[in-house]
Write an enzyme that holds these catalytic residues in place. Structure first.
Site, PDB file in Angstrom:
ATOM      1  N   ARG A  65       6.910  15.768  21.230  1.00  0.00           N
ATOM      2  CA  ARG A  65       8.151  16.563  21.267  1.00  0.00           C
ATOM      3  C   ARG A  65       7.855  18.046  21.520  1.00  0.00           C
ATOM      4  NH1 ARG A  65      12.230  18.120  16.648  1.00  0.00           N
ATOM      5  NH2 ARG A  65      14.109  18.487  17.873  1.00  0.00           N
ATOM      6  N   HIS A  69       9.513  20.342  24.394  1.00  0.00           N
ATOM      7  CA  HIS A  69      10.215  21.603  24.113  1.00  0.00           C
ATOM      8  C   HIS A  69       9.532  22.775  24.808  1.00  0.00           C
ATOM      9  CE1 HIS A  69      13.027  20.588  20.546  1.00  0.00           C
ATOM     10  NE2 HIS A  69      12.803  19.519  21.267  1.00  0.00           N
ATOM     11  N   VAL A  73      11.646  25.002  28.143  1.00  0.00           N
ATOM     12  CA  VAL A  73      12.039  26.400  27.949  1.00  0.00           C
ATOM     13  C   VAL A  73      10.949  27.282  28.572  1.00  0.00           C
ATOM     14  CG1 VAL A  73      12.738  28.122  26.260  1.00  0.00           C
ATOM     15  CG2 VAL A  73      13.121  25.694  25.770  1.00  0.00           C
ATOM     16  N   ASN A  97      14.930  23.988  16.674  1.00  0.00           N
ATOM     17  CA  ASN A  97      13.513  23.917  16.301  1.00  0.00           C
ATOM     18  C   ASN A  97      13.250  23.101  15.048  1.00  0.00           C
ATOM     19  OD1 ASN A  97      14.046  25.005  13.853  1.00  0.00           O
ATOM     20  ND2 ASN A  97      13.111  26.935  14.226  1.00  0.00           N
ATOM     21  N   HIS A 195      11.594   8.552  22.297  1.00  0.00           N
ATOM     22  CA  HIS A 195      12.301   8.295  21.030  1.00  0.00           C
ATOM     23  C   HIS A 195      11.958   6.922  20.460  1.00  0.00           C
ATOM     24  CE1 HIS A 195      15.609  11.604  21.626  1.00  0.00           C
ATOM     25  NE2 HIS A 195      14.384  12.089  21.533  1.00  0.00           N
TER      26      HIS A 195
HETATM   27  C1  HEM Z   1      17.265  13.150  26.600  1.00  0.00           C
HETATM   28  C2  HEM Z   1      17.504  14.232  25.892  1.00  0.00           C
HETATM   29  C3  HEM Z   1      16.949  14.446  24.527  1.00  0.00           C
HETATM   30  C4  HEM Z   1      17.643  14.827  23.432  1.00  0.00           C
HETATM   31  C5  HEM Z   1      19.121  15.142  23.368  1.00  0.00           C
HETATM   32  C6  HEM Z   1      16.714  14.852  22.334  1.00  0.00           C
HETATM   33  C7  HEM Z   1      17.052  15.212  21.045  1.00  0.00           C
HETATM   34  C8  HEM Z   1      16.249  14.991  19.954  1.00  0.00           C
HETATM   35  C9  HEM Z   1      16.651  15.178  18.579  1.00  0.00           C
HETATM   36  C10 HEM Z   1      18.004  15.698  18.131  1.00  0.00           C
HETATM   37  C11 HEM Z   1      15.625  14.799  17.797  1.00  0.00           C
HETATM   38  C12 HEM Z   1      15.594  14.781  16.267  1.00  0.00           C
HETATM   39  C13 HEM Z   1      15.400  16.143  15.684  1.00  0.00           C
HETATM   40  C14 HEM Z   1      15.619  16.082  14.193  1.00  0.00           C
HETATM   41  O1  HEM Z   1      16.733  15.751  13.787  1.00  0.00           O
HETATM   42  O2  HEM Z   1      14.661  16.341  13.434  1.00  0.00           O
HETATM   43  C15 HEM Z   1      14.553  14.386  18.654  1.00  0.00           C
HETATM   44  C16 HEM Z   1      13.334  13.932  18.235  1.00  0.00           C
HETATM   45  C17 HEM Z   1      12.301  13.626  19.085  1.00  0.00           C
HETATM   46  N1  HEM Z   1      12.297  13.782  20.453  1.00  0.00           N
HETATM   47 FE1  HEM Z   1      13.892  14.090  21.609  1.00  0.00          FE
HETATM   48  N2  HEM Z   1      15.482  14.504  22.777  1.00  0.00           N
HETATM   49  C18 HEM Z   1      15.570  14.254  24.109  1.00  0.00           C
HETATM   50  C19 HEM Z   1      14.524  13.935  24.965  1.00  0.00           C
HETATM   51  C20 HEM Z   1      13.216  13.859  24.559  1.00  0.00           C
HETATM   52  C21 HEM Z   1      12.077  13.836  25.450  1.00  0.00           C
HETATM   53  C22 HEM Z   1      12.146  13.949  26.963  1.00  0.00           C
HETATM   54  C23 HEM Z   1      10.974  13.727  24.663  1.00  0.00           C
HETATM   55  C24 HEM Z   1       9.515  13.684  25.055  1.00  0.00           C
HETATM   56  C25 HEM Z   1       9.082  13.247  26.210  1.00  0.00           C
HETATM   57  C26 HEM Z   1      11.433  13.659  23.296  1.00  0.00           C
HETATM   58  C27 HEM Z   1      10.631  13.466  22.209  1.00  0.00           C
HETATM   59  C28 HEM Z   1      11.077  13.408  20.907  1.00  0.00           C
HETATM   60  C29 HEM Z   1      10.260  12.936  19.809  1.00  0.00           C
HETATM   61  C30 HEM Z   1       8.861  12.362  19.910  1.00  0.00           C
HETATM   62  C31 HEM Z   1      11.030  13.096  18.655  1.00  0.00           C
HETATM   63  C32 HEM Z   1      10.601  12.800  17.215  1.00  0.00           C
HETATM   64  C33 HEM Z   1       9.971  14.052  16.655  1.00  0.00           C
HETATM   65  C34 HEM Z   1       9.319  13.854  15.284  1.00  0.00           C
HETATM   66  O3  HEM Z   1       9.432  12.798  14.690  1.00  0.00           O
HETATM   67  O4  HEM Z   1       8.664  14.816  14.837  1.00  0.00           O
HETATM   68  N3  HEM Z   1      12.783  13.779  23.268  1.00  0.00           N
HETATM   69  N4  HEM Z   1      14.956  14.522  19.974  1.00  0.00           N
HETATM   70  C1  LIG Z   2      13.507  27.250  12.580  1.00  0.00           C
HETATM   71  O1  LIG Z   2      14.656  28.069  12.611  1.00  0.00           O
HETATM   72  C2  LIG Z   2      15.199  28.336  11.357  1.00  0.00           C
HETATM   73  C3  LIG Z   2      16.430  29.174  11.564  1.00  0.00           C
HETATM   74  O2  LIG Z   2      17.299  28.536  12.412  1.00  0.00           O
HETATM   75  C4  LIG Z   2      14.148  29.073  10.493  1.00  0.00           C
HETATM   76  O3  LIG Z   2      14.674  29.278   9.199  1.00  0.00           O
HETATM   77  C5  LIG Z   2      12.881  28.226  10.400  1.00  0.00           C
HETATM   78  O4  LIG Z   2      11.882  28.935   9.725  1.00  0.00           O
HETATM   79  C6  LIG Z   2      12.377  27.872  11.783  1.00  0.00           C
HETATM   80  N1  LIG Z   2      11.260  26.949  11.692  1.00  0.00           N
HETATM   81  C7  LIG Z   2      10.057  27.223  12.187  1.00  0.00           C
HETATM   82  C8  LIG Z   2       9.042  26.152  12.083  1.00  0.00           C
HETATM   83  O5  LIG Z   2       9.789  28.274  12.711  1.00  0.00           O
END
Ligand code: HEM
Ligand SMILES: *[C@@H]1O[C@H](CO)[C@@H](O)[C@H](O)[C@H]1NC(C)=O
Ligand SMILES: *[C@@H]1O[C@H](CO)[C@@H](O)[C@H](O)[C@H]1NC(C)=O
Ligand SMILES: *[C@@H]1O[C@H](CO)[C@@H](O)[C@H](O)[C@H]1NC(C)=O
Ligand SMILES: *[C@@H]1O[C@H](CO)[C@@H](O)[C@H](O)[C@H]1NC(C)=O
Ligand SMILES: *[C@@H]1O[C@H](CO)[C@@H](O)[C@H](O)[C@H]1NC(C)=O
Ligand SMILES: *[C@@H]1O[C@H](CO)[C@@H](O)[C@H](O)[C@H]1NC(C)=O
Ligand SMILES: *[C@@H]1O[C@H](CO)[C@@H](O)[C@H](O)[C@H]1NC(C)=O
Length: 338
Positions: A65, A69, A73, A97, A195
């Site tokens: 992830r 990210h 950006v 983030n 995902h």
């Molecule tokens: C298609 C659009 C995408 C959206 C809207 C999206 C959104 C998100 C969101 C909201 C989360 C959970 C964050 C949280 O609640 O902690 C997440 C997790 C994750 N995303 Fe995406 N994502 C997208 C595409 C991708 C892509 C392209 C990748 C990598 C190639 C990716 C890799 C991951 C991974 C591995 C996680 C789990 C992170 C963890 O467990 O630490 N995502 N994503």
């Molecule tokens: C992510 O952003 C929040 C504010 O939106 C901040 O409080 C937090 O420290 C940030 N996390 C990291 C890992 O920088």
């Protein structure tokens, strides 16, 4: 019959992608870029990631992830790794983030590599290698990573939201977002397969559980039993910073595989954006192909992530080779308008 035609179309589209990458779409990145200048670089990253994964497998989704990210950006320039400086919040501070992790693994690999070959290997490349190693560890998906990225010097929290897709996006918005990074709808569906590992916090999907619409408390496209379980995990008064997490792929939460797509078809997609892959014919066709054959996805994913890894990269003498991944050389940001 129908399916095999689709598989052929997929094969053709991927062949095209490969040609684009080979012919410069990958922006002068090269496999084995550090062959001579720092031959131990990739092995070192692999060693550090493998050791971290052994004690805590959540490092794999975290690093994949982070690479995503980073690339979405300001291109894959390591800008996601930079810490804020007084007066300017960096990408890490963005609301999106919140759950980014794995920075320490990159720092550790960087420190070891600097000790072997100082000032040679970029943080952006280390992150790209680490994402690959994470895929290998969690899904036996191995691929070669074209390298030669240079590190950027600018990281702005204010740029994150406009560039990363939101979990609330519908199919149209997702396609447009990936298109803005020169990634196709097919590549979007392929990359969403990341995902298949990792987790989300309640805040990322609570929109689907309560007050969804006038007629329905929960999103009717959610599997009702799954929705019930999610409501138990995330009560309506849960705060936006609640630490509760739910696997993005409830079928095989720690294995990077095609089960994410199988889950989508059972309406076990966790985010609105996951479910959205079923709401458009082109996207749904891809979901079906991937759900039906683990090998096709395992073969398409590396090509899509390599292409993602080429987004707006800095090469040659652009940018710098950061010494410490969380600060620009010279100790603070060189802010500029470009
Ligand atoms: C298609 C659009 C995408 C959206 C809207 C999206 C959104 C998100 C969101 C909201 C989360 C959970 C964050 C949280 O609640 O902690 C997440 C997790 C994750 N995303 Fe995406 N994502 C997208 C595409 C991708 C892509 C392209 C990748 C990598 C190639 C990716 C890799 C991951 C991974 C591995 C996680 C789990 C992170 C963890 O467990 O630490 N995502 N994503
Ligand atoms: C992510 O952003 C929040 C504010 O939106 C901040 O409080 C937090 O420290 C940030 N996390 C990291 C890992 O920088
Ligand atoms: C690095 O070495 C590998 C394996 O020998 C080779 O395939 C690749 O082309 C080399 N790359 C460069 C840039 O020298
Ligand atoms: C913060 O960034 C903006 C533009 O991105 C710049 O104009 C401003 O000088 C920066 N502030 C500091 C304290 O570096
Ligand atoms: C997707 O969302 C956008 C922005 O909210 C909206 O304009 C568009 O109509 C939606 N598309 C579909 C197919 O729902
Ligand atoms: C997408 O491709 C166009 C045309 O080659 C290029 O101008 C643009 O910078 C690319 N955008 C990204 C994000 O790579
Ligand atoms: C749902 O909507 C009602 C009325 O608009 C409001 O009172 C309630 O707090 C909302 N519940 C949640 C969980 O947002
Ligand atoms: C939410 O409400 C329940 C009772 O309805 C209470 O037990 C729980 O502590 C509340 N949780 C939060 C995070 O406020």
């Amino acid at each position: 019959m129908f399916l095999s035609v689709q598989v052929i179309e997929l094969l053709l589209s991927v062949v095209l992608v490969v040609l684009v990458v080979v012919n410069g779409g990958g922006d002068q990145l090269e496999i084995g870029f550090y062959n001579e200048s720092c031959p131990s670089a990739e092995e070192t990253v692999q060693w550090v990631v493998a050791r971290a994964y052994k004690s805590n497998p959540i490092i794999a989704p975290a690093l994949i992830r982070l690479h995503f990210h980073d690339c979405f950006v300001r291109g894959c320039d390591g800008s996601v790794l930079l810490d804020s400086i007084p007066g300017n919040a960096s990408e890490k501070e963005s609301e999106i983030n919140k759950s980014l992790q794995g920075f320490n693994i990159i720092d550790e690999a960087k420190a070891m590599i600097e000790a072997q070959c100082p000032h040679i290997v970029s943080c952006a490349d280390i992150l790209a290698f680490a994402a690959r190693d994470s895929s290998t560890l969690s899904g036996k998906i191995d691929y070669q990573v074209p390298a030669g990225r240079r590190d950027g010097t600018i990281s702005l929290a204010s740029e994150v939201e406009a560039n990363l897709p939101s979990p609330l996006f519908n199919a149209t918005q997702l396609i447009a977002n990936f298109e803005s990074k020169n990634l196709t709808a097919q590549e979007m569906v392929t990359l969403a397969g990341a995902h298949s590992i990792g987790v989300a916090h309640c805040n990322s999907f609570i929109n689907r559980l309560y007050n969804f619409s006038e007629i329905s408390d929960e999103d009717p496209s959610l599997n009702p039993i799954y929705a019930l379980m999610l409501k138990m995990k995330c009560p309506s008064n849960v705060t936006s910073t609640d630490p509760t997490i739910v696997p993005l792929d409830s079928l095989t939460p720690e294995i990077l595989d095609n089960k994410y797509y199988v889950g989508l078809k059972l309406h076990l997609g966790l985010l609105t954006s996951d479910e959205a892959l079923l709401t458009n014919k082109t996207l749904e066709d891809m979901v079906n192909i991937f759900a039906n054959d683990p090998k096709v996805w395992a073969w398409a994913f590396p090509q899509a992530i390599v292409k993602m890894g080429g987004i707006e990269v800095l090469t040659g003498t652009e940018g710098e080779i950061r010494i410490n991944c969380s600060v620009v050389n010279g100790g603070s940001f060189a802010f500029s308008d470009q």
